[in-house]
Scaffold this motif. Structure first.
Motif, PDB file in Angstrom:
ATOM      1  N   ALA B 429       0.819  -1.085  -0.066  1.00 10.55           N
ATOM      2  CA  ALA B 429      -0.068  -0.126   0.072  1.00 10.55           C
ATOM      3  C   ALA B 429       0.753   1.382   0.187  1.00 10.55           C
ATOM      4  O   ALA B 429       0.730   2.141  -0.703  1.00 10.55           O
ATOM      5  N   GLU B 430       2.199   1.202   0.612  1.00  7.68           N
ATOM      6  CA  GLU B 430       2.913   2.436   0.768  1.00  7.68           C
ATOM      7  C   GLU B 430       3.438   2.604  -0.675  1.00  7.68           C
ATOM      8  O   GLU B 430       3.608   3.829  -0.788  1.00  7.68           O
ATOM      9  N   VAL B 431       3.939   1.555  -1.217  1.00  7.82           N
ATOM     10  CA  VAL B 431       4.814   1.779  -2.586  1.00  7.82           C
ATOM     11  C   VAL B 431       3.617   2.235  -3.372  1.00  7.82           C
ATOM     12  O   VAL B 431       3.871   3.106  -4.340  1.00  7.82           O
ATOM     13  N   VAL B 432       2.334   1.560  -3.493  1.00 13.55           N
ATOM     14  CA  VAL B 432       1.279   2.025  -4.518  1.00 13.55           C
ATOM     15  C   VAL B 432       0.882   3.480  -4.376  1.00 13.55           C
ATOM     16  O   VAL B 432       0.693   4.084  -5.282  1.00 13.55           O
ATOM     17  N   LYS B 433       0.890   3.806  -3.113  1.00 20.37           N
ATOM     18  CA  LYS B 433       0.399   5.422  -3.035  1.00 20.37           C
ATOM     19  C   LYS B 433       1.308   6.163  -3.590  1.00 20.37           C
ATOM     20  O   LYS B 433       1.089   6.910  -4.480  1.00 20.37           O
ATOM     21  N   ASN B 434       2.892   5.755  -3.538  1.00 14.14           N
ATOM     22  CA  ASN B 434       3.597   6.689  -4.398  1.00 14.14           C
ATOM     23  C   ASN B 434       3.596   6.518  -5.879  1.00 14.14           C
ATOM     24  O   ASN B 434       3.454   7.742  -6.635  1.00 14.14           O
ATOM     25  N   PHE B 435       3.268   5.607  -6.086  1.00 13.33           N
ATOM     26  CA  PHE B 435       3.035   5.011  -7.773  1.00 13.33           C
ATOM     27  C   PHE B 435       1.886   5.688  -8.417  1.00 13.33           C
ATOM     28  O   PHE B 435       1.893   6.237  -9.513  1.00 13.33           O
ATOM     29  N   ARG B 436       0.772   5.804  -7.427  1.00 13.48           N
ATOM     30  CA  ARG B 436      -0.430   6.501  -7.947  1.00 13.48           C
ATOM     31  C   ARG B 436      -0.353   7.943  -8.239  1.00 13.48           C
ATOM     32  O   ARG B 436      -0.753   8.553  -9.117  1.00 13.48           O
ATOM     33  N   LEU B 437       0.867   8.692  -7.593  1.00 16.26           N
ATOM     34  CA  LEU B 437       1.183   9.988  -7.781  1.00 16.26           C
ATOM     35  C   LEU B 437       2.203   9.975  -9.063  1.00 16.26           C
ATOM     36  O   LEU B 437       2.033  10.838  -9.825  1.00 16.26           O
ATOM     37  N   GLN B 438       2.957   8.909  -9.222  1.00 17.49           N
ATOM     38  CA  GLN B 438       4.172   9.144 -10.252  1.00 17.49           C
ATOM     39  C   GLN B 438       3.528   8.714 -11.599  1.00 17.49           C
ATOM     40  O   GLN B 438       3.729   9.345 -12.358  1.00 17.49           O
ATOM     41  N   ALA B 439       2.459   7.869 -11.639  1.00 21.14           N
ATOM     42  CA  ALA B 439       2.077   7.546 -12.680  1.00 21.14           C
ATOM     43  C   ALA B 439       0.534   7.372 -12.776  1.00 21.14           C
ATOM     44  O   ALA B 439      -0.256   6.503 -12.527  1.00 21.14           O
ATOM     45  N   LEU B 446      -5.119  -2.989  -5.403  1.00 19.59           N
ATOM     46  CA  LEU B 446      -4.546  -3.924  -4.255  1.00 19.59           C
ATOM     47  C   LEU B 446      -5.655  -4.937  -3.936  1.00 19.59           C
ATOM     48  O   LEU B 446      -7.035  -4.620  -3.758  1.00 19.59           O
ATOM     49  N   ASP B 447      -5.195  -6.065  -4.000  1.00 20.49           N
ATOM     50  CA  ASP B 447      -6.195  -7.151  -3.717  1.00 20.49           C
ATOM     51  C   ASP B 447      -5.814  -8.081  -2.418  1.00 20.49           C
ATOM     52  O   ASP B 447      -4.918  -9.049  -2.843  1.00 20.49           O
ATOM     53  N   PHE B 448      -6.008  -7.862  -1.388  1.00 22.95           N
ATOM     54  CA  PHE B 448      -5.617  -8.590   0.032  1.00 22.95           C
ATOM     55  C   PHE B 448      -6.728  -8.853   0.787  1.00 22.95           C
ATOM     56  O   PHE B 448      -7.325  -8.171   1.357  1.00 22.95           O
ATOM     57  N   PRO B 449      -7.473 -10.143   0.490  1.00 21.14           N
ATOM     58  CA  PRO B 449      -8.491 -10.456   1.151  1.00 21.14           C
ATOM     59  C   PRO B 449      -7.985 -10.820   2.883  1.00 21.14           C
ATOM     60  O   PRO B 449      -6.843 -11.119   2.846  1.00 21.14           O
ATOM     61  N   PRO B 450      -8.961 -10.741   3.672  1.00 17.29           N
ATOM     62  CA  PRO B 450      -8.511 -10.854   5.000  1.00 17.29           C
ATOM     63  C   PRO B 450      -7.707 -12.358   5.410  1.00 17.29           C
ATOM     64  O   PRO B 450      -6.728 -12.367   6.205  1.00 17.29           O
ATOM     65  N   SER B 451      -7.978 -13.257   4.435  1.00 17.02           N
ATOM     66  CA  SER B 451      -7.462 -14.584   4.738  1.00 17.02           C
ATOM     67  C   SER B 451      -5.979 -14.361   4.355  1.00 17.02           C
ATOM     68  O   SER B 451      -5.070 -15.431   4.654  1.00 17.02           O
ATOM     69  N   SER B 452      -5.533 -13.473   3.575  1.00 18.00           N
ATOM     70  CA  SER B 452      -4.253 -13.219   3.036  1.00 18.00           C
ATOM     71  C   SER B 452      -3.291 -12.552   4.010  1.00 18.00           C
ATOM     72  O   SER B 452      -2.098 -12.439   3.825  1.00 18.00           O
ATOM     73  N   VAL B 453      -3.950 -12.031   4.918  1.00 14.48           N
ATOM     74  CA  VAL B 453      -3.138 -11.138   5.725  1.00 14.48           C
ATOM     75  C   VAL B 453      -2.072 -11.835   6.589  1.00 14.48           C
ATOM     76  O   VAL B 453      -2.531 -12.482   7.349  1.00 14.48           O
ATOM     77  N   LYS B 483      -4.444  -1.586 -16.143  1.00 17.98           N
ATOM     78  CA  LYS B 483      -4.484  -1.715 -14.630  1.00 17.98           C
ATOM     79  C   LYS B 483      -3.489  -2.637 -14.268  1.00 17.98           C
ATOM     80  O   LYS B 483      -3.018  -3.459 -15.086  1.00 17.98           O
ATOM     81  N   ILE B 484      -2.810  -2.003 -13.209  1.00 19.53           N
ATOM     82  CA  ILE B 484      -2.038  -2.953 -12.474  1.00 19.53           C
ATOM     83  C   ILE B 484      -2.310  -3.484 -10.949  1.00 19.53           C
ATOM     84  O   ILE B 484      -2.990  -2.831 -10.283  1.00 19.53           O
ATOM     85  N   ARG B 485      -2.401  -4.722 -10.902  1.00 16.90           N
ATOM     86  CA  ARG B 485      -3.138  -5.689  -9.851  1.00 16.90           C
ATOM     87  C   ARG B 485      -2.055  -6.008  -8.931  1.00 16.90           C
ATOM     88  O   ARG B 485      -1.159  -6.653  -9.363  1.00 16.90           O
ATOM     89  N   ILE B 486      -2.257  -5.711  -7.778  1.00 13.94           N
ATOM     90  CA  ILE B 486      -1.265  -6.410  -6.545  1.00 13.94           C
ATOM     91  C   ILE B 486      -1.914  -7.137  -5.625  1.00 13.94           C
ATOM     92  O   ILE B 486      -3.014  -6.635  -4.941  1.00 13.94           O
ATOM     93  N   SER B 487      -1.986  -8.594  -5.637  1.00 17.16           N
ATOM     94  CA  SER B 487      -2.664  -9.454  -4.772  1.00 17.16           C
ATOM     95  C   SER B 487      -1.882 -10.116  -3.857  1.00 17.16           C
ATOM     96  O   SER B 487      -0.707 -10.452  -4.055  1.00 17.16           O
ATOM     97  N   GLY B 488      -2.413 -10.579  -2.888  1.00 12.76           N
ATOM     98  CA  GLY B 488      -1.679 -11.612  -2.150  1.00 12.76           C
ATOM     99  C   GLY B 488      -2.670 -12.752  -1.599  1.00 12.76           C
ATOM    100  O   GLY B 488      -3.703 -12.717  -1.508  1.00 12.76           O
ATOM    101  N   GLN B 489      -1.836 -13.909  -1.468  1.00 18.79           N
ATOM    102  CA  GLN B 489      -2.561 -14.959  -0.709  1.00 18.79           C
ATOM    103  C   GLN B 489      -1.754 -15.776   0.109  1.00 18.79           C
ATOM    104  O   GLN B 489      -0.608 -15.712  -0.202  1.00 18.79           O
ATOM    105  N   LEU B 490      -2.164 -16.554   0.643  1.00 20.02           N
ATOM    106  CA  LEU B 490      -1.518 -17.657   1.506  1.00 20.02           C
ATOM    107  C   LEU B 490      -1.379 -19.051   0.981  1.00 20.02           C
ATOM    108  O   LEU B 490      -2.465 -19.696   0.832  1.00 20.02           O
ATOM    109  N   GLU B 491      -0.376 -19.633   1.061  1.00 20.72           N
ATOM    110  CA  GLU B 491      -0.495 -21.183   0.278  1.00 20.72           C
ATOM    111  C   GLU B 491       0.846 -22.075   0.984  1.00 20.72           C
ATOM    112  O   GLU B 491       1.865 -21.314   0.876  1.00 20.72           O
TER     113      GLU B 491
END
Lengths: 80, 578
Positions: B429-439, B446-453, B483-491
């Motif tokens: 989220a921190e990095v994306v925040k800067n990129f939203r300004l730069q690009a 950002l796709d981080f469901p609760p199960s991926s935290v 669109k650039i998608r950043i997602s997380g999951q646990l496995e």
């Protein structure tokens, strides 16, 4: 080299042996040195054994050739 | 003519007339002569018997001729000549005997003379030296008791073999007292063919045997060394080819065989350079004697069936004799495909880096000039220009940082991490925040469901660098509006972080090489800036965290980069704290 031929056909041993020995005795040095060849003609078969044996014992070589009706005994040089 | 002697005189008696007396004397003389002739004939016959002929027949030589012919004189003189001849022959025999004795004692071989029972009649000094020793006398003793049966462990008996075969026998390497002999045995026969003696000659070949053993050992050692050298040569990574002055291939290793497609190591055949299926190399080898260079090299392309094309540097060294005659060539074929590709990439990098450095520098210089030349800018304008200068300077700093990072990684220094528990979602989220300004032209999801935290043990600044590099690529290689998608999951106890774009994508060949230093999938597009180091740094940093990077891409369909990182200790991997 000098060659002397002695025809003793008609004579039998031992006189033919004695005749040859007399000649060999007289010319022994010449025969030993190889300067003389003595050719004996004989029709006596026994002489072809006695003459070579005797001259060989004296240190002189002898060879026998069979010709038509007689033999030629060649006496010359040193016997090995 | 025989003469009357005193014994022939007859004494007169009273009644005998003179005539009777003469008649009696004559009879006596005839009888005496007859006895004398018989005596002579008897002696002559004895002498003739000695020289091997029969007696003298009286009919052959009458009494008168007997006296004239003097056969005793003839035979006596003949005997004298025979005696002289015998003396001369004896002298020769004595000389020959002395000669043989000298040879017998001085010859290099040991010689023994045995009787047919194996009893030693004589032997020479060499036999004493080799087999007996001082003071031992075995004359008259059995050979088998003192030679064969005593000190020899060799069952072969030359004497027995000669007696059995009745002809010369030869044994090689017959052993006695730790020495080796070549033995020759020869029989001697009498006039009726009976063996009278056996001569045995022993030739000492111990030195030859030892030399042969040493030679065989040296040969074996040479073979082993040769095998080792061949093994090393054959398994060398570089191709090695040695040719002689006549054009024969005298040595070639496996790699050269592969590169030159030469069916080498054919039994009973020497391959020639004409059979090398590479015209370029054959030409180089043919020109080598005339080039005037002892060593020269040239890059050659090889297109092998079923293999990727490769580029090899052919380094040819000319072999010359002490008299400077051309003796052949040693050719090393070193695969420089990768090296040349790196060289190319470096060239491209220099060009790219120059471009990358020049662009922000040009901006910095431009704004700085502007601010120096004109003082009439409003404070807002000045602030904007200064901001541009700062941005570009920061960009320069990033490029330099990348270069320093890759230099540190390459030098083996590695990456020093200060790992602490961090939540990936927050870092993203921190990095994306800067990129939203730069690009602002791109949208970021950002796709981080609760199960991926989950919490991962990472170096915060390294992780931010990873994310910035990946998002930078996603922005650069996708069109505005993408669109650039950043997602997380646990496995499986790991956290999987995927960054997907809708950009130009890559072929599978390009995707494989994306981690190579200085590699840029589309280096021809100079509008897209970059040093080609971003993904290399990403891979190193992720692996330093015991993680993995995977790239999925296809041309026109965008790219997804997935990072797998192990969860911090105590995390279950299902999204729920344990």
């Amino acid at each position: 080299m000098k060659t002397i031929e002695i025809d003793i056909r008609g004579q039998i041993c031992p006189s033919c042996l004695l005749l040859v020995l007399r000649e060999v005795n007289q010319r022994h040095r010449e025969l030993m040195d190889g300067n003389l060849c003595l050719v004996i003609l004989t029709d006596n078969r026994a002489a072809t054994g006695t003459i070579p044996d005797a001259v060989n014992n004296m240190g002189i070589a002898a060879a026998v050739e069979k010709l038509a009706g007689y033999y030629r005994i060649i006496i010359q040089g040193q016997h090995d | 003519m025989m003469q009357p002697c005193g014994d022939a005189l007859v004494e007169r008696t009273g009644e005998q007339s003179e005539l009777d007396l003469l008649r009696a004397e004559n009879a006596r003389l005839v009888e005496a002569n007859h006895e004398a002739f018989n005596y002579i004939r008897c002696k002559v016959d004895s002498l003739l018997g000695v020289i091997g002929t029969r007696g003298l027949d009286p009919g052959e030589l009458d009494d008168h001729s007997l006296i004239e012919f003097d056969p005793i004189g003839i035979v006596a003189l003949t005997f004298q000549h025979i005696l002289e001849n015998l003396q001369e022959t004896n002298q020769k025999l004595q000389f020959a005997h002395d000669e043989i004795q000298t040879v017998f004692e001085t010859v290099g071989a040991g010689i023994m003379v045995l009787d047919p029972q194996g009893k030693l009649i004589s032997y020479n000094q060499k036999i004493r030296d080799l087999m007996l020793g001082d003071g031992i006398d075995i004359h008259g003793k059995m050979c088998r008791d003192h030679v064969c049966g005593k000190n020899s462990d060799d069952s072969r008996c030359a004497f027995a073999s000669v007696m059995e075969n009745r002809r010369e026998q030869r044994f090689t390497d017959w052993n006695f007292n730790d020495r080796s002999f070549d033995v020759i045995g020869r029989p001697m026969f009498d006039e009726v063919g009976k063996i009278t003696h056996v001569i045995l000659a022993y030739h000492d070949v111990t030195a030859r045997r030892d030399a042969r053993s040493a030679l065989l050992a040296a040969l074996e050692e040479t073979k082993e060394t040769n095998a080792k050298i061949n093994g090393i040569l054959r398994s060398a990574a570089d191709g090695i080819l040695v040719t002689d002055a006549g054009g024969d291939v005298v040595l070639i290793n496996r790699r050269a065989e592969e590169l030159l497609e030469l069916p080498l190591v054919e039994p009973d055949s020497t391959p020639r350079i004409e059979r090398i299926r590479h015209a370029g190399l054959v030409n180089l080898l043919r020109q080598a004697p005339q080039r005037g260079q002892e060593t020269f090299s040239e890059d050659l392309n090889f297109h092998l069936e079923g293999h990727s094309p490769c580029l090899c540097q052919a380094r040819i060294t000319v072999i010359r004799s002490a008299q400077d005659a051309f003796n052949g060539c040693i050719t090393l074929l070193h695969d420089v495909t990768e090296q040349r590709a790196i060289d190319r990439m470096k060239d491209e990098f220099v060009s790219t880096a120059a471009h990358e450095l020049r662009t922000p520098l040009a901006t910095i210089i431009g704004y700085a000039d502007l601010l120096q030349m004109d003082n009439n800018f409003s404070p807002e304008q000045r602030a904007e220009y200064l901001q541009q200068i700062q941005n570009k300077a920061e960009r320069l700093g990033e490029i330099v940082s990348d270069l320093l990072d890759i230099s540190r990684i390459e030098s083996g220094e590695g990456v020093k991490l200060n790992r602490k528990p961090n939540q990936l979602e927050k870092l993203c989220a921190e990095v994306v925040k800067n990129f939203r300004l730069q690009a602002p032209g791109h949208s970021f999801e950002l796709d981080f469901p609760p199960s991926s935290v989950a919490t991962v043990n990472v170096d915060r600044y390294a992780m931010l660098q990873i994310l910035e590099n990946l998002l930078n690529n996603a922005v650069k290689y996708s069109p505005a509006g993408g669109k650039i998608r950043i997602s997380g999951q646990l496995e499986n106890g790991c956290c999987l972080l995927a960054i997907s774009d809708q950009g130009i994508g890559m072929t599978s060949e390009q995707a494989v090489r994306v981690y190579d230093k200085f590699y840029r999938a589309d280096a021809t597009n100079t509008a897209i800036s970059g040093t080609g180091l971003g993904m290399t740094i990403v891979k190193h940093l992720v692996e330093a965290h015991s993680g993995q990077v995977e790239v999925t891409s296809s041309p026109g369909n965008g790219t997804t980069v997935t990072i797998t990182l192990p969860l911090a200790t105590g995390q279950s991997g299902t999204g729920e704290p344990s």
